[in-house]
Structure formats: C-alpha cells, structure tokens
Scaffold this motif. Structure first.
Motif, PDB file in Angstrom:
ATOM      1  N   ALA A  18     -44.153  31.784   2.297  1.00  0.00           N
ATOM      2  CA  ALA A  18     -45.002  32.362   1.261  1.00  0.00           C
ATOM      3  C   ALA A  18     -45.379  31.338   0.193  1.00  0.00           C
ATOM      4  O   ALA A  18     -46.548  31.241  -0.221  1.00  0.00           O
ATOM      5  CB  ALA A  18     -44.313  33.567   0.621  1.00  0.00           C
ATOM      6  N   GLU A  19     -44.417  30.535  -0.275  1.00  0.00           N
ATOM      7  CA  GLU A  19     -44.706  29.550  -1.311  1.00  0.00           C
ATOM      8  C   GLU A  19     -45.625  28.452  -0.782  1.00  0.00           C
ATOM      9  O   GLU A  19     -46.512  27.966  -1.503  1.00  0.00           O
ATOM     10  CB  GLU A  19     -43.397  28.951  -1.839  1.00  0.00           C
ATOM     11  CG  GLU A  19     -43.569  28.067  -3.062  1.00  0.00           C
ATOM     12  CD  GLU A  19     -44.253  28.773  -4.223  1.00  0.00           C
ATOM     13  OE1 GLU A  19     -45.040  28.108  -4.938  1.00  0.00           O
ATOM     14  OE2 GLU A  19     -44.014  29.989  -4.403  1.00  0.00           O
ATOM     15  N   ASP A  20     -45.445  28.045   0.471  1.00  0.00           N
ATOM     16  CA  ASP A  20     -46.345  27.047   1.062  1.00  0.00           C
ATOM     17  C   ASP A  20     -47.768  27.584   1.160  1.00  0.00           C
ATOM     18  O   ASP A  20     -48.730  26.834   0.932  1.00  0.00           O
ATOM     19  CB  ASP A  20     -45.845  26.666   2.465  1.00  0.00           C
ATOM     20  CG  ASP A  20     -44.628  25.770   2.417  1.00  0.00           C
ATOM     21  OD1 ASP A  20     -44.791  24.549   2.246  1.00  0.00           O
ATOM     22  OD2 ASP A  20     -43.507  26.287   2.535  1.00  0.00           O
ATOM     23  N   LEU A  21     -47.911  28.860   1.489  1.00  0.00           N
ATOM     24  CA  LEU A  21     -49.243  29.448   1.554  1.00  0.00           C
ATOM     25  C   LEU A  21     -49.881  29.495   0.167  1.00  0.00           C
ATOM     26  O   LEU A  21     -51.084  29.256   0.012  1.00  0.00           O
ATOM     27  CB  LEU A  21     -49.180  30.851   2.159  1.00  0.00           C
ATOM     28  CG  LEU A  21     -48.697  30.946   3.615  1.00  0.00           C
ATOM     29  CD1 LEU A  21     -48.661  32.404   4.063  1.00  0.00           C
ATOM     30  CD2 LEU A  21     -49.580  30.127   4.540  1.00  0.00           C
ATOM     31  N   ARG A  22     -49.084  29.782  -0.849  1.00  0.00           N
ATOM     32  CA  ARG A  22     -49.619  29.792  -2.216  1.00  0.00           C
ATOM     33  C   ARG A  22     -50.069  28.408  -2.653  1.00  0.00           C
ATOM     34  O   ARG A  22     -51.123  28.243  -3.290  1.00  0.00           O
ATOM     35  CB  ARG A  22     -48.556  30.320  -3.187  1.00  0.00           C
ATOM     36  CG  ARG A  22     -48.222  31.788  -3.058  1.00  0.00           C
ATOM     37  CD  ARG A  22     -47.336  32.236  -4.208  1.00  0.00           C
ATOM     38  NE  ARG A  22     -46.918  33.625  -4.047  1.00  0.00           N
ATOM     39  CZ  ARG A  22     -45.770  34.007  -3.534  1.00  0.00           C
ATOM     40  NH1 ARG A  22     -44.891  33.095  -3.112  1.00  0.00           N
ATOM     41  NH2 ARG A  22     -45.469  35.283  -3.413  1.00  0.00           N
ATOM     42  N   ARG A  23     -49.259  27.394  -2.317  1.00  0.00           N
ATOM     43  CA  ARG A  23     -49.585  26.022  -2.731  1.00  0.00           C
ATOM     44  C   ARG A  23     -50.671  25.399  -1.875  1.00  0.00           C
ATOM     45  O   ARG A  23     -51.283  24.412  -2.289  1.00  0.00           O
ATOM     46  CB  ARG A  23     -48.330  25.147  -2.642  1.00  0.00           C
ATOM     47  CG  ARG A  23     -47.233  25.489  -3.626  1.00  0.00           C
ATOM     48  CD  ARG A  23     -46.246  24.330  -3.733  1.00  0.00           C
ATOM     49  NE  ARG A  23     -45.795  23.882  -2.425  1.00  0.00           N
ATOM     50  CZ  ARG A  23     -44.622  24.191  -1.888  1.00  0.00           C
ATOM     51  NH1 ARG A  23     -43.786  24.967  -2.561  1.00  0.00           N
ATOM     52  NH2 ARG A  23     -44.274  23.751  -0.698  1.00  0.00           N
ATOM     53  N   GLY A  24     -50.900  25.924  -0.697  1.00  0.00           N
ATOM     54  CA  GLY A  24     -51.868  25.329   0.206  1.00  0.00           C
ATOM     55  C   GLY A  24     -51.294  24.248   1.093  1.00  0.00           C
ATOM     56  O   GLY A  24     -52.047  23.576   1.813  1.00  0.00           O
ATOM     57  N   SER A  25     -49.960  24.060   1.083  1.00  0.00           N
ATOM     58  CA  SER A  25     -49.353  23.063   1.961  1.00  0.00           C
ATOM     59  C   SER A  25     -49.289  23.554   3.404  1.00  0.00           C
ATOM     60  O   SER A  25     -49.085  22.760   4.325  1.00  0.00           O
ATOM     61  CB  SER A  25     -47.955  22.693   1.474  1.00  0.00           C
ATOM     62  OG  SER A  25     -47.162  23.846   1.248  1.00  0.00           O
ATOM     63  N   LEU A  26     -49.465  24.869   3.612  1.00  0.00           N
ATOM     64  CA  LEU A  26     -49.655  25.445   4.932  1.00  0.00           C
ATOM     65  C   LEU A  26     -50.819  26.427   4.868  1.00  0.00           C
ATOM     66  O   LEU A  26     -51.058  27.057   3.829  1.00  0.00           O
ATOM     67  CB  LEU A  26     -48.399  26.171   5.427  1.00  0.00           C
ATOM     68  CG  LEU A  26     -47.182  25.319   5.778  1.00  0.00           C
ATOM     69  CD1 LEU A  26     -46.014  26.220   6.190  1.00  0.00           C
ATOM     70  CD2 LEU A  26     -47.492  24.310   6.876  1.00  0.00           C
ATOM     71  N   ILE A  27     -51.524  26.552   5.987  1.00  0.00           N
ATOM     72  CA  ILE A  27     -52.667  27.454   6.080  1.00  0.00           C
ATOM     73  C   ILE A  27     -52.365  28.505   7.142  1.00  0.00           C
ATOM     74  O   ILE A  27     -51.958  28.176   8.259  1.00  0.00           O
ATOM     75  CB  ILE A  27     -53.952  26.684   6.478  1.00  0.00           C
ATOM     76  CG1 ILE A  27     -54.187  25.499   5.533  1.00  0.00           C
ATOM     77  CG2 ILE A  27     -55.150  27.625   6.494  1.00  0.00           C
ATOM     78  CD1 ILE A  27     -54.408  25.884   4.092  1.00  0.00           C
ATOM     79  N   ALA A  28     -52.582  29.780   6.783  1.00  0.00           N
ATOM     80  CA  ALA A  28     -52.388  30.860   7.749  1.00  0.00           C
ATOM     81  C   ALA A  28     -53.590  30.939   8.683  1.00  0.00           C
ATOM     82  O   ALA A  28     -54.745  30.825   8.242  1.00  0.00           O
ATOM     83  CB  ALA A  28     -52.185  32.182   7.020  1.00  0.00           C
ATOM     84  N   LEU A  29     -53.321  31.148   9.983  1.00  0.00           N
ATOM     85  CA  LEU A  29     -54.363  31.138  11.008  1.00  0.00           C
ATOM     86  C   LEU A  29     -54.319  32.420  11.841  1.00  0.00           C
ATOM     87  O   LEU A  29     -53.292  33.098  11.893  1.00  0.00           O
ATOM     88  CB  LEU A  29     -54.158  29.946  11.954  1.00  0.00           C
ATOM     89  CG  LEU A  29     -53.887  28.578  11.340  1.00  0.00           C
ATOM     90  CD1 LEU A  29     -53.468  27.611  12.424  1.00  0.00           C
ATOM     91  CD2 LEU A  29     -55.128  28.078  10.619  1.00  0.00           C
ATOM     92  N   LEU A  30     -55.437  32.696  12.493  1.00  0.00           N
ATOM     93  CA  LEU A  30     -55.495  33.735  13.525  1.00  0.00           C
ATOM     94  C   LEU A  30     -54.903  35.060  13.041  1.00  0.00           C
ATOM     95  O   LEU A  30     -54.101  35.700  13.724  1.00  0.00           O
ATOM     96  CB  LEU A  30     -54.763  33.252  14.784  1.00  0.00           C
ATOM     97  CG  LEU A  30     -55.244  31.896  15.352  1.00  0.00           C
ATOM     98  CD1 LEU A  30     -54.312  31.419  16.460  1.00  0.00           C
ATOM     99  CD2 LEU A  30     -56.670  32.008  15.853  1.00  0.00           C
TER     100      LEU A  30
END
Length: 300
Positions: A245-257
C-alpha cells in the motif's frame, strides 16, 4: 512440584519430545524435570517415557496418562476461566508470518498487554508449516491455502492482492493492459518452501482463475525479498495489498491489470484439535481477529 505441576510438566515433555525443551518452556532446571518424572513413574508404578539419544516418546502407558492429564488440565483451566474476575495468565507461544505480525498484530499489542498484563507473549516468525504440538506453539497465524492437518482453523478474513511492477520495469518492458499482453514479460519468482516450485501469476477472469507461468531471472522464498526484488525492477509480482500500500502511494510500485486481479487469500489462526482452548489462547484469538478486521481496510 505438586501433582498438577507434575502433570503439566509431563504434558510439555510429551509434546516437545524433549526434557530440555520442556524445562525451558516451564522455566525450571533440567535436573528438576528428571527428578519430577522419576518420582511420577515411581508413584504410578509404570514407565511413562521412552528415552533415546535424540527424542523422548511416551510409552503406551505414557500415552494413556498424557490424555488423562490433558483432560484434567483442561477442566481446571475451564473452571478457573469461568470466573470473570480471573484474568488469563501464563506464557503464550505463537508463530506468525513476519509481514502479518508487523502489520496486523504489533501495532495493537500495547492494548493487549494493558488488558492482560499477566500474559507473556513469545512470538516466532516463519513461513514454513509448523508442527504446533511438537514445537510447543499454542497457535499460528498463516495466509494462503492450508494443507490438510488435524489442526483447527479459525478464519480471520481475506487479503486482497494486486499485480504490480516498478516504474523502471515498465519503462523497459512496457505496460501490459491485459493478460494477453504478457508475452515478453517476466516475473519475480516466489518459490514455495513446502514444494520448492515457483508459484505462477494468477488472474481471476469471471468464475475462473487463469495461471500465467512467466519466466523468472531470480526467485525468492521470503515476502520481504520478494517485495525488494519487485521494487528493483526484476519482474512482475503479486502481493497482498497491505504489503504494498505505501509503495503504491509513493509510486515506487504501480498496480496493473486491475480488471483481472489475483485471487484473494484467506488468513487463518490454527490451534491443536486435541484439547480445549486455554483462556490465554482464547482471548488472544478473539483479539487477533478483531485486530485483523480493524487493520484490513481498503486502500484509498
């Protein structure tokens, strides 16, 4: 030791298969354990334990006595627990997967100890399947499909998962807009500790689940390494939402599909079937389920 203490010690030896481990659990010298068992066998007039260089096992008489001891101890704990003014006490041993402990249990432990100040919590972390009885654990917290066992499983909830990748990975390999566009992509391999096999990516399509076994240039067995490798751009990955969740907020990971998400996974608390729940285990299970429900909130 009185007779009840001797019974509890005997039960611990049978379950731990070791004088030394039982002595450590109970908090007495190993020499005391030896003396108590010798006196117990002399009083009963039977041999209760078969000792070898590696392990301690109950004899047939010992197995019968063990089951009687369990029944007596459970009855006493149940009787004492019936009085509302008596708070549970004693050592509680749990085994959890580390990421679950840090997110769902650790933040609320201060409140748990404030309510139950006489409970001492001993928490170990692992992802392997634990032999609860032999390893002296009262209960375990696990997520995912459970193997067949004689444990009782109490559902704590389910974890939503997402497919994700780092921005660097997507710059190099492109953004897949559907699972039909996964050719040429790769995944970070998550290897099962039980079977040693790589888990394929999975996608829910209507009532079905479709697997996509992509190639992997590296594989790991632990969730923290799995997350780190994904952040570093080594491939696509599928992880519980709370973990990223924190990576998605920071943009260090992107959710796909997002239209074809991975299947959600159940979270379970497991404990031995062959006995009643002690008061300290019962209050911990109830508290842990409440904590899970409170902290398993949708990502916004």
């Amino acid at each position: 030791m009185d007779r009840l203490d001797a019974m509890q010690l005997f039960v611990r030896i049978v379950e731990r298969r070791s004088f030394t481990a039982a002595a450590y659990d109970i908090g007495v010298p190993r020499s005391t354990v030896t003396q108590v068992i010798r006196r117990l066998e002399e009083r009963l007039g039977v041999r209760l334990l078969q000792r070898t260089t590696r392990v301690v096992r109950p004899t047939l008489d010992g197995e019968a006595y063990y089951r009687r001891c369990l029944s007596i101890i459970d009855d006493i704990e149940d009787a004492e627990g019936a009085f509302g003014s008596t708070l549970p006490k004693g050592t509680l041993r749990i085994d959890v997967q580390g990421t679950l402990a840090r997110h769902f249990l650790m933040p609320g432990l201060s409140d748990f100890f404030a309510r139950y100040p006489d409970i001492e919590l001993v928490m170990s972390e692992s992802d392997r399947w634990v032999d609860i009885v032999q390893e002296g654990v009262d209960c375990v917290l696990r997520f995912g499909k459970l193997p067949d066992s004689d444990m009782i499983a109490r559902a704590a909830g389910t974890l939503a998962r997402h497919t994700c990748a780092s921005p660097d990975y997507l710059d190099r390999f492109g953004l897949p807009e559907s699972i039909d566009m996964l050719d040429g992509h790769r995944m970070v391999g998550l290897r099962s500790l039980t079977t040693g096999s790589l888990r394929p990516l999975e996608f829910v399509i209507g009532p079905d689940v479709q697997s996509a076994p992509l190639p992997a240039i590296m594989s790991v067995t632990g969730p923290e390494s799995y997350l780190a490798a994904t952040r570093l751009g080594h491939g696509l990955a599928q992880m519980p939402l709370f973990h990223i969740a924190e990576d998605l907020r920071r943009g260090s990971l992107i959710a796909l599909l997002s239209d074809t998400p991975p299947p959600s996974v159940p979270v379970s608390l497991l404990y031995p079937r062959n006995r009643q729940l002690s008061p300290r285990v019962r209050v911990f299970l109830d508290w842990a389920i409440r904590e899970f429900a409170e902290r398993n909130k949708p990502f916004t």
